[in-house]
Design an enzyme around this catalytic site. Sequence first.
Site, short mmCIF file in Angstrom:
data_model
loop_
_atom_site.label_atom_id
_atom_site.label_comp_id
_atom_site.label_asym_id
_atom_site.label_seq_id
_atom_site.Cartn_x
_atom_site.Cartn_y
_atom_site.Cartn_z
N SER A 99 2.89 18.63 74.02
CA SER A 99 3.70 19.40 75.01
C SER A 99 4.88 19.02 74.62
O SER A 99 5.60 19.48 73.58
CB SER A 99 3.21 18.87 76.37
OG SER A 99 3.70 19.85 77.38
N ASP A 239 8.27 24.84 76.61
CA ASP A 239 8.13 23.72 76.12
C ASP A 239 7.37 23.88 74.72
O ASP A 239 6.95 24.89 74.38
CB ASP A 239 7.45 22.45 77.00
CG ASP A 239 6.11 23.02 77.40
OD1 ASP A 239 5.82 24.08 77.40
OD2 ASP A 239 5.28 22.20 77.92
N ASP A 241 4.07 23.41 73.80
CA ASP A 241 2.92 24.16 73.67
C ASP A 241 2.92 25.40 74.63
O ASP A 241 1.97 25.98 74.83
CB ASP A 241 1.63 23.35 74.09
CG ASP A 241 1.72 22.68 75.47
OD1 ASP A 241 2.73 22.67 76.20
OD2 ASP A 241 0.54 22.44 75.82
N ASP A 243 3.12 25.94 77.78
CA ASP A 243 2.23 26.02 79.10
C ASP A 243 3.25 25.84 80.32
O ASP A 243 2.62 25.93 81.37
CB ASP A 243 1.19 25.17 79.08
CG ASP A 243 1.79 23.42 79.15
OD1 ASP A 243 2.84 23.13 79.00
OD2 ASP A 243 0.88 22.54 79.53
#
Length: 448
Positions: A99, A239, A241, A243
Site C-alpha cells: 500500500s 497510494d 495500490d 485503494d
Amino acid sequence: MGKYFGTDGFRGEANVNLTVEHAYKVGRFLGWYFGQNHKAQIVIGKDTRRSSYMFEYSLVAGLTASGADVYLLHVTTTPSVSYVVRTENFDCGIMISASHNPFYDNGIKIINGQGQKMEASVEEQIEAYIDGKIPEIPFALKENIGRTVDFSAGRNRYIGYLISIPTRAFKNMRVGLDCANGSASAIAKSVFDALGAKTYVINNEPDGTNINTNCGSTHIEILQEFVKEKQLDVGFAYDGDADRCIAIDDQGNIVDGDIILYVCGKYLKEQGKLNNNTIVTTVMSNLGLYKACDREGISYEKTAVGDKYVCENMMDNGHMLGGEQSGHIIFAHHATTGDGILTSLKIMEAVLEKKLPLSTLASEVKIYPQLLKNVRVFNKQEARENAKVVEIVEQVGKDLGDEGRILVRESGTEPVVRVMVEAATDDICREQVNRVIQVMEREQLIAE
C-alpha cells in the site's frame, strides 16, 4: 490480529520479515484449501515494487504445486483484483502490495470470493501451516499440477467498468492525477482520458524503487502545488495500490477522506441513493464531519480504525457509503473495498451534477484542529485502563464539551497508546493532550 496477518494482510520488509518462503507457503496452502473439491482458480495482481515480481513467482510456484490454476493480472490495483474475483467467479484473489509503505516493504493481501478481505479463520490456518503446526500438504501430480494464465483482459474489463460509472463526460475539466509511481500508473490516466478530461499526470513512471517516494496520497503537498501551478479544476492523489484517494480542490485545498464522505454522502442523499441515510466512519474521523452531518440530517456510525471494519459494518447493515480519513472510501453499490480511482470518479460526479466547484462543496465542513501523540508505554492495556488516566480522560472530555473530543486507544501494531484531541484551536489540543500525558508520567506508565 494474527502472528503474520494484520488488518491489511501479511506485511513486512521484503526478504526480512516477509520472505519468498512465506509467499510460497501461502500459495501452497491456498491452492490446497480451495482445491479440495474442484480445480482451484486464483487471480493475482501486484504493484510496482521491485520485490513484487519475486513474490508473484513464489506465490505462483506454491499455488500451482498444490494444483491451482493461477491467472495473472500483472501490475494493477487492489480494487481491480477485488472486482475481478467477484465478477469472474474466482475462488480467491491475491494482491502483492504494501500500500502506502516504502518500496522496500511488501505485502500479501488475500481477497475472498466476494471481493472482500479474507476471513480471519482462513488467515489463522495459513499461519499455522507456515509455522508447521498442521500436516504437510500433498503436492499435485501429473495432470493435476496447476498452470498460469495471462489474464490482463481482466484488468481491461475493470477499466471498462470504471469508465461506465460516471453519469456524464468530463469534457473541459482539467484534472491532475498523482499516481504515486504505483498501481494507478497502469490505469488512472486511461480512465480519465476516455471520459474526456484534460488529464495532467505526475508520478506515473515507476522504476521499482520510487513507489510512494515523495509522491501520492501520503505526500499530498506535491499534487497541491501541481494543481495550483497548472490552475486545474481538481486533483486526485492515490497510494501505492490505489485503494485510497485524497483530493485537491480548485483552490489548492486538501480534501481528505472525511470531507469526501461528506461531499459524496450529501450528494447521494439528495439523489435518494444514501441507503439508511447513513455513512460509516471510524473513531478517527474529525468532529467537523459529524457536525456537518448533523446539520444535513445524515446519520453516521463509528467503527474501529481500518477499512476492514468499515466494510464489515456496511455489509452487515446495508449501508452504501463509508470510509476513513486516510482516503479509503467504499461505495458499496459499485465495490466491496476502498477504490481510489472510483472515489475520484464519484467526486467528479458530485461536482458536475451540482455544477459547483469542489472548493464550494467542501467548504461546508469545518475541520477541527487535531493533535495525535503516540506515547510509548510498558503495557498498553494497563496504561489505558489506569484509574488516574481514565479519570483525566473523562475530565478532558467534560472540559471540551460539544466543541471538542478526546480519544485514547491502543495501537494495534506498536507498544504505544495514542492520545488524540480535537478542539477549536491548536493550543487547546496541545494543552489537553499534555494533561493526559502528564498523568501517565506521574503514574510511571511511560517507557523510555
